[in-house]
Scaffold this motif. Structure first.
Motif, short mmCIF file in Angstrom:
data_model
loop_
_atom_site.label_atom_id
_atom_site.label_comp_id
_atom_site.label_asym_id
_atom_site.label_seq_id
_atom_site.Cartn_x
_atom_site.Cartn_y
_atom_site.Cartn_z
N UNK A 22 0.81 -1.21 0.00
CA UNK A 22 0.00 0.00 0.00
C UNK A 22 0.85 1.27 0.00
N UNK A 23 1.78 1.40 -0.95
CA UNK A 23 2.59 2.62 -0.99
C UNK A 23 1.76 3.82 -1.42
N UNK A 24 2.15 5.00 -0.95
CA UNK A 24 1.51 6.24 -1.36
C UNK A 24 2.07 6.64 -2.72
N UNK A 25 1.18 6.97 -3.66
CA UNK A 25 1.57 7.31 -5.02
C UNK A 25 1.67 8.83 -5.15
N UNK A 26 2.72 9.40 -5.78
CA UNK A 26 3.84 8.70 -6.41
C UNK A 26 4.80 8.10 -5.38
N UNK A 27 5.34 6.95 -5.72
CA UNK A 27 6.21 6.22 -4.80
C UNK A 27 7.60 6.09 -5.43
N UNK A 28 8.62 6.40 -4.65
CA UNK A 28 10.00 6.31 -5.11
C UNK A 28 10.79 5.52 -4.08
N UNK A 29 11.61 4.58 -4.55
CA UNK A 29 12.46 3.81 -3.64
C UNK A 29 13.76 3.46 -4.33
N UNK A 30 14.73 3.04 -3.55
CA UNK A 30 16.02 2.62 -4.07
C UNK A 30 16.03 1.12 -4.30
N UNK A 31 16.59 0.69 -5.43
CA UNK A 31 16.78 -0.73 -5.70
C UNK A 31 18.20 -1.09 -5.30
N UNK A 43 5.02 -6.02 -9.52
CA UNK A 43 4.10 -4.93 -9.20
C UNK A 43 2.68 -5.48 -9.20
N UNK A 44 1.98 -5.30 -8.09
CA UNK A 44 0.62 -5.79 -7.95
C UNK A 44 -0.29 -4.63 -7.57
N UNK A 45 -1.47 -4.56 -8.21
CA UNK A 45 -2.37 -3.47 -7.90
C UNK A 45 -3.71 -3.63 -8.59
N UNK A 46 -4.48 -2.53 -8.59
CA UNK A 46 -5.79 -2.47 -9.22
C UNK A 46 -5.87 -1.19 -10.04
N UNK A 47 -6.36 -1.29 -11.28
CA UNK A 47 -6.54 -0.13 -12.13
C UNK A 47 -7.86 0.55 -11.75
N UNK A 48 -7.86 1.83 -11.37
CA UNK A 48 -9.13 2.50 -11.05
C UNK A 48 -10.10 2.49 -12.23
N UNK A 49 -11.39 2.57 -11.93
CA UNK A 49 -12.42 2.49 -12.96
C UNK A 49 -12.31 3.63 -13.97
N UNK A 50 -11.86 4.79 -13.53
CA UNK A 50 -11.77 5.95 -14.42
C UNK A 50 -10.32 6.30 -14.75
N UNK A 105 -3.68 -5.74 -22.08
CA UNK A 105 -4.38 -6.79 -21.34
C UNK A 105 -4.91 -6.27 -20.01
N UNK A 106 -4.32 -5.17 -19.53
CA UNK A 106 -4.82 -4.52 -18.31
C UNK A 106 -6.18 -3.90 -18.58
N UNK A 107 -7.06 -3.93 -17.59
CA UNK A 107 -8.40 -3.38 -17.77
C UNK A 107 -8.75 -2.48 -16.59
N UNK A 108 -9.54 -1.45 -16.88
CA UNK A 108 -10.04 -0.58 -15.82
C UNK A 108 -10.87 -1.38 -14.82
N UNK A 109 -10.65 -1.14 -13.54
CA UNK A 109 -11.40 -1.83 -12.51
C UNK A 109 -10.91 -3.22 -12.18
N UNK A 110 -9.87 -3.70 -12.88
CA UNK A 110 -9.37 -5.06 -12.68
C UNK A 110 -8.02 -5.04 -11.95
#
Length: 260
Positions: A22-31, A43-50, A105-110
């Protein structure tokens, strides 16, 4: 040597970083260690509906202002009549020639699960679907021949025991098996007669981490690569390769891809 002792030191470039939830967007980190061949980022998440777009940037620095160079810019766009993905590089404040992939292949709301795998000269993004059940078998109708590639991608479970990739002939015998043992942290080729040939390389299978195994068939045997890193080969004559009719995957993993 105790069973749980690591047989090989782990290079700095393969040190694992803990996941960030649950990082706050925009999110920046060191690799840590930078992006070396064999490195994976999930990277795991959900695309907002809009949603109009989102982007993932692998950049040369952690600042937001001024903006550093961006080695890899991954930008799915949903607000156009034909959704697509843009990839590009930012150098000295200027965008280079972009690559555009039609169809998303990514979809809104998915929800989504994207895996970035870094090689010596390229990066591969994969959109992972639902995992398949193991053990899993796939037919090789014409056997194996020089130039053919078998690719297996998966996720190691939390308390793993072993992972095996077996090649079988029509008599259901197993001329060769690739086995990763989490007990003694070894990777080995195993013959039908129980002969084990250890692969001298850092053990790169970790609980709750993704992996990609690649087998390249060539004259005289199979070449192995793990997470884009070549790990040697095993010898098999051409007649044996041509008689192989099944690839079987089992063990403590979630399986996402079997491709050949």
């Amino acid at each position: 040597m105790s069973p749980g002792e690591n047989l090989d030191p782990i290079p700095d470039c393969f040190i694992l970083q803990p996941p960030v939830f649950h990082p706050v967007i925009p999110y920046v980190t060191t690799i840590f260690g930078g992006l070396h061949a064999g490195k994976m980022v999930m990277l795991q998440g959900v695309v907002p509906l809009r949603a109009h777009r989102f982007q993932v940037d692998f950049q040369c620095g952690c600042s937001l202002h001024p903006q550093p160079d961006i080695a890899i810019h991954f930008n799915p766009r949903f607000h156009t009549t034909k959704p697509h993905v843009i990839c590009n590089t930012l150098h000295s404040g200027r965008w280079q020639r972009e690559a555009r992939w039609p169809g998303v292949a990514l979809q809104r709301g998915a929800s989504f699960l994207i895996l970035f795998l870094f090689g010596n000269e390229e990066v591969k993004p994969f959109l992972l679907q639902s995992p398949r059940l193991v053990p899993c078998s796939r037919a090789l109708p014409q056997g194996l021949w020089p130039g053919q590639v078998i690719i297996v991608r998966g996720l190691v479970l939390q308390e793993p025991k072993e992972f095996t990739l077996s090649l079988r002939d029509e008599a259901t015998r197993t001329p060769v098996m690739l086995r990763a043992s989490f007990t003694d942290r070894t990777l080995a080729w195993v013959s039908p007669w129980g002969f084990k040939k250890l692969i001298s390389a850092p053990f790169l299978f970790y609980p709750q981490r993704f992996f990609e195994v690649l087998l390249l068939c060539q004259e005289g045997g199979l070449k192995l690569a793990l997470n884009g890193q070549p790990l040697g080969s095993t010898n098999l004559d051409q007649q044996t390769l041509e008689r192989l009719r099944e690839v079987r995957i089992s063990g403590s993993i979630q399986l996402y891809c079997v491709h050949y």
